[in-house]
Design an enzyme around this catalytic site. Sequence first.
Site, PDB file in Angstrom:
ATOM      1  N   HIS A  15       0.833  -1.195   0.000  1.00  0.00           N
ATOM      2  CA  HIS A  15       0.000   0.000   0.000  1.00  0.00           C
ATOM      3  C   HIS A  15       0.875   1.255   0.000  1.00  0.00           C
ATOM      4  CE1 HIS A  15      -0.384   0.923   4.638  1.00  0.00           C
ATOM      5  NE2 HIS A  15       0.861   0.770   4.266  1.00  0.00           N
ATOM      6  N   CYS A  34       5.149   5.397   5.224  1.00  0.00           N
ATOM      7  CA  CYS A  34       4.018   4.769   4.535  1.00  0.00           C
ATOM      8  C   CYS A  34       3.556   5.584   3.329  1.00  0.00           C
ATOM      9  CB  CYS A  34       2.859   4.506   5.500  1.00  0.00           C
ATOM     10  SG  CYS A  34       3.027   2.950   6.392  1.00  0.00           S
ATOM     11  N   HIS A  40       5.010  -0.191  -0.409  1.00  0.00           N
ATOM     12  CA  HIS A  40       5.750  -1.099   0.468  1.00  0.00           C
ATOM     13  C   HIS A  40       4.731  -2.079   1.008  1.00  0.00           C
ATOM     14  CE1 HIS A  40       3.938   1.906   3.036  1.00  0.00           C
ATOM     15  NE2 HIS A  40       3.865   0.961   3.938  1.00  0.00           N
ATOM     16  N   HIS A  42       3.065  -5.028   3.902  1.00  0.00           N
ATOM     17  CA  HIS A  42       2.883  -5.436   5.296  1.00  0.00           C
ATOM     18  C   HIS A  42       2.376  -6.871   5.308  1.00  0.00           C
ATOM     19  CE1 HIS A  42       3.354  -1.493   7.195  1.00  0.00           C
ATOM     20  NE2 HIS A  42       2.656  -0.979   6.191  1.00  0.00           N
ATOM     21  N   ASP A  80      -4.900 -10.694  -0.790  1.00  0.00           N
ATOM     22  CA  ASP A  80      -3.567 -11.284  -0.607  1.00  0.00           C
ATOM     23  C   ASP A  80      -2.690 -11.073  -1.845  1.00  0.00           C
ATOM     24  OD1 ASP A  80      -1.571 -12.705   0.790  1.00  0.00           O
ATOM     25  OD2 ASP A  80      -2.138 -14.577  -0.223  1.00  0.00           O
ATOM     26  N   HIS A  81      -1.473 -10.602  -1.593  1.00  0.00           N
ATOM     27  CA  HIS A  81      -0.496 -10.317  -2.652  1.00  0.00           C
ATOM     28  C   HIS A  81      -1.001  -9.281  -3.653  1.00  0.00           C
ATOM     29  CE1 HIS A  81       1.537 -13.730  -0.899  1.00  0.00           C
ATOM     30  NE2 HIS A  81       2.610 -13.415  -1.574  1.00  0.00           N
ATOM     31  N   GLU A 125      -1.358  -4.636  11.541  1.00  0.00           N
ATOM     32  CA  GLU A 125      -0.520  -4.219  10.406  1.00  0.00           C
ATOM     33  C   GLU A 125       0.938  -4.589  10.683  1.00  0.00           C
ATOM     34  OE1 GLU A 125      -1.116  -0.635   7.559  1.00  0.00           O
ATOM     35  OE2 GLU A 125       0.070   0.066   9.259  1.00  0.00           O
TER      36      GLU A 125
HETATM   37 NI    NI Z   1       2.516   1.009   5.536  1.00  0.00          NI
END
Ligand code: NI
Length: 135
Positions: A15, A34, A40, A42, A80-81, A125
């Site tokens: 995200h 972020c 990047h 999580h 996911d992914h 997260e």
């Molecule tokens: Ni983040």
Amino acid sequence: MSLTVYRRAHFNAAHRLFREDWSDAKNLEVFGKCSNPHYHGHNYELVVGITGAVDVETGFLIDLKILKDIIKEEVENPLDHKNLNVEVDDFKTLNPTVENIAIVIWNRLRKRINAEYDVSVKLFETPRNFVLYTG
Ligand code: NI
């Protein structure tokens, strides 16, 4: 009598937190790392709680296999992914903070769970940063 059953799930996603109407400098100031324009990832840990009454006939509150399948369809398969900003419609105009992701997940699950049950979503997260949303 009321009891809560929990099911854990996991997904990895990328995200970026930012507002288009803010400068890069302001985004960096508010969202920190972020706001990285290159995204990047999580490792999100999800705990779904279903609260209600135990069925006297089965001894179950809810069939956990059914709950597992609902979480797979509503959360794991779509998130996911994925790059949440780019690939998931819910976040085209909604910042994918852990708060907003938890709300989106709750709304998706709520639609699939019988109204006689309460639904809660705890979303991590990072191992130390997490939210709880109960609607
Ligand atoms: Ni983040």
